[in-house]
Design an enzyme around this catalytic site. Structure first.
Site, short mmCIF file in Angstrom:
data_model
loop_
_atom_site.label_atom_id
_atom_site.label_comp_id
_atom_site.label_asym_id
_atom_site.label_seq_id
_atom_site.Cartn_x
_atom_site.Cartn_y
_atom_site.Cartn_z
N SER A 131 52.60 18.43 18.63
CA SER A 131 53.48 18.64 19.78
C SER A 131 54.37 19.85 19.57
CB SER A 131 54.37 17.42 20.02
OG SER A 131 55.29 17.72 21.04
N LYS A 186 51.87 9.87 18.78
CA LYS A 186 51.94 11.02 19.69
C LYS A 186 51.99 10.56 21.15
CE LYS A 186 51.78 15.27 21.27
NZ LYS A 186 50.95 15.45 22.37
N HIS A 189 55.41 9.40 21.79
CA HIS A 189 56.24 10.60 21.93
C HIS A 189 56.16 11.12 23.36
CE1 HIS A 189 56.26 14.98 22.35
NE2 HIS A 189 57.24 15.00 21.48
N ASN A 190 54.95 11.23 23.87
CA ASN A 190 54.79 11.77 25.22
C ASN A 190 55.41 10.83 26.27
OD1 ASN A 190 53.25 13.61 23.82
ND2 ASN A 190 51.75 13.83 25.45
N GLU A 193 58.95 11.37 26.22
CA GLU A 193 59.19 12.66 26.87
C GLU A 193 59.24 12.46 28.40
OE1 GLU A 193 56.38 15.69 25.49
OE2 GLU A 193 56.14 16.31 27.58
#
Ligand code: 2AM
Length: 484
Positions: A131, A186, A189-190, A193
């Site tokens: 990222s 990940k 994480h997104n 986000e």
């Protein structure tokens, strides 16, 4: 001649190119390859010109020949079928002990499947989150690798040297766990986000429509926020976006209000439903994008449906500070939910995730990087088995401090008819989480009434189930088959 290549990278789109240049800058010899082979020479003659540590390969055979053993081959191609196709293409050219790495945004079940498949053939596999966008890839991304544990020592030095560093100098890259763990982290994480972006957008709409602030005033507010507890990449770029002009006009005002999405937020929401963890803020953030995309329907509805005719009358500056605090408190809830999800996934998939290490990987390089993640890292350092971020003394203290503002913001948004789904759901979650008693007693009664689903009682031990004949009709037989 001895092969010189430390690693090969397939996929010369911008992320792939930038990762290659980043690795070369750190002293590694990288072999570049691409499905459309002409792009290899274009890359060598353009972006990679003068980098003697970048070697081009014009076929898989040549690429494999240029690599030291055990070979390490990283794929930066489109997620989905292209990854499986490349794996199949590579297989006949590899030997046991060689390593394939997928650095794309693959869905974690695919990574679980591929790890098993390749390990079954004696190869090693890593699925890694990367990222930080183009800039991150070039100068220091956050890297979240998982897969075959035996593969980690083979790439640890490369990955940790090219990764972003925390303010304390620690690399934003560590081993996440077996098979799909890296891609799961990940994905989360997104999802987070999505939540952070939605919170910022709600703050923006409240300032713009509720308070009537100009882009310049909002730019200044975000600039100030970025100096304090909310210091983060996303607040920083929002500050800059709000000031950006083209031909004397604000760019942001010219952009159509329909959000796109590529699916990682949706995956997070789906996983949370699968695992039964209330990750409500990310869910609302995904739905808010969906609602925004229904532009034509909204335009039509805006001409028919009415809302309150209520303007903000209080002190503007104080309310901007209320919004800042509401954002911070909601953000804490969102991260608490994200870590709850990872905890459950870790249990379900047997990953033994290290939450402090996850916070450290997100501290720098990636899109959600922030000072705030340093506080999360510190919370897990204090108590590695911390059950919920909300229970950490620091975050608990911040929520206590922000709570009056948070409630004022949600109340005002509702009164003014300005939508604030993420602020609102965060507060509802908070109030639910801190409730000793929720109305699920009534819900259980309803289920038992219409479907004889039985219930547990507060005056009996857990695990004993009771059924009431609510109407006096029907029997006393409980249902074990019909679930609602
Ligand atoms: P290309 O340059 O040959 O299109 C990002 O799109 C990267 O993924 C590019 O390197 C692209 O290769 C590659 N890619 C996209 N679809 C692919 C596919 N079906 N098979 C292999 N590589 C693919």
């Amino acid at each position: 001649m001895e092969p010189k290549g430390d690693i090969a990278l397939i996929g010369l789109a911008v992320m792939g190119q930038n990762l290659i240049l980043n690795m070369a800058d750190h002293g590694y010899t990288v072999v570049a390859f691409n499905r459309t082979v002409s792009k290899v020479d274009e890359f060598l003659n353009d972006q990679a010109k003068g980098h003697d540590k970048v070697l081009g390969a014009h076929s898989i055979e040549e690429m494999v020949r240029l690599l030291k053993k055990p070979r390490k081959i990283m794929l930066m191609v489109k997620a989905g079928k292209p990854v499986d196709e490349f794996i199949e293409t590579l297989l006949p050219h590899l030997e046991p002990g060689d390593l394939i790495i997928d650095g794309g945004n693959s869905h974690f079940p695919d990574t679980i499947r591929r790890t098993k498949y390749l390990e079954g053939k004696g190869l090693l596999y890593i699925g890694t989150g990367v990222s930080g966008g183009e800039e991150g890839a070039r100068h220091g991304p956050s890297i979240m690798p998982g897969g075959s544990a035996k593969a980690w020592p083979l790439v640890k030095d490369i990955f940790q040297s090219i990764a972003a560093k925390t303010p304390d100098g620690e690399p934003c890259c560590d081993w996440v766990g077996d098979d799909g763990a890296g891609h799961y982290v990940k994905m989360t994480h997104n999802g987070i986000e999505y939540g952070d972006m939605q919170l910022i957008c709600e703050a923006y709409q409240l300032m713009k429509e509720g308070l009537g602030m100009s882009n310049q005033e909002m730019h200044e507010a975000f600039a100030e926020w970025n100096e304090g507890e909310l210091d983060s990449y996303l607040i920083e770029i929002t500050r800059d976006i709000l000031a950006h002009q083209e031909n004397g006009e604000y760019t942001v005002d010219k952009i159509l209000d329909t959000a796109g999405q590529k699916g990682t937020g949706k995956w997070t929401g789906v996983s949370s439903l699968d695992l039964g963890i209330p990750v409500t803020l990310i869910g609302e953030a995904v739905y808010a994008r969906c609602l925004s995309a229904m532009k034509d329907e909204r335009v039509a509805a805006s001409k028919i449906l009415t809302g309150p005719d209520c303007k903000f009358t209080g002190e503007k500056k104080a309310f901007v500070e209320d919004i800042r605090q509401a954002l911070l408190a909601s953000k804490i809830v969102s991260y608490a939910q994200g870590f709850m999800l990872m905890r459950e996934a870790s249990k379900e998939y047997k990953w033994k995730l290290n939450y402090g290490a996850v916070a450290m990987m997100w501290r720098g390089g990636c899109i959600i990087r922030s000072a705030f993640l340093g506080k999360i890292k510190a919370a897990f350092d204090r108590k590695p088995d911390l059950r919920n971020l909300l229970l950490d003394e620091y975050f608990h203290g911040v929520i206590d401090r922000c709570q009056p503002s948070w409630r004022r913001v949600v109340r005002s948004a509702v009164e003014m008819g300005v939508p604030g789904p993420a602020f609102t759901t965060a507060l509802a979650f908070y109030d639910g989480y801190r409730s000793e008693r929720l109305p699920a007693n009534l819900l259980q009664a309803q289920r038992d009434y219409f479907g004889a689903h039985t219930y547990e009682r507060i005056d009996k031990p857990r695990g004993q189930y009771f059924h009431t004949n609510w109407t006096g009709r029907g029997g006393t037989v409980a249902s074990g088959t019909y679930n609602a």
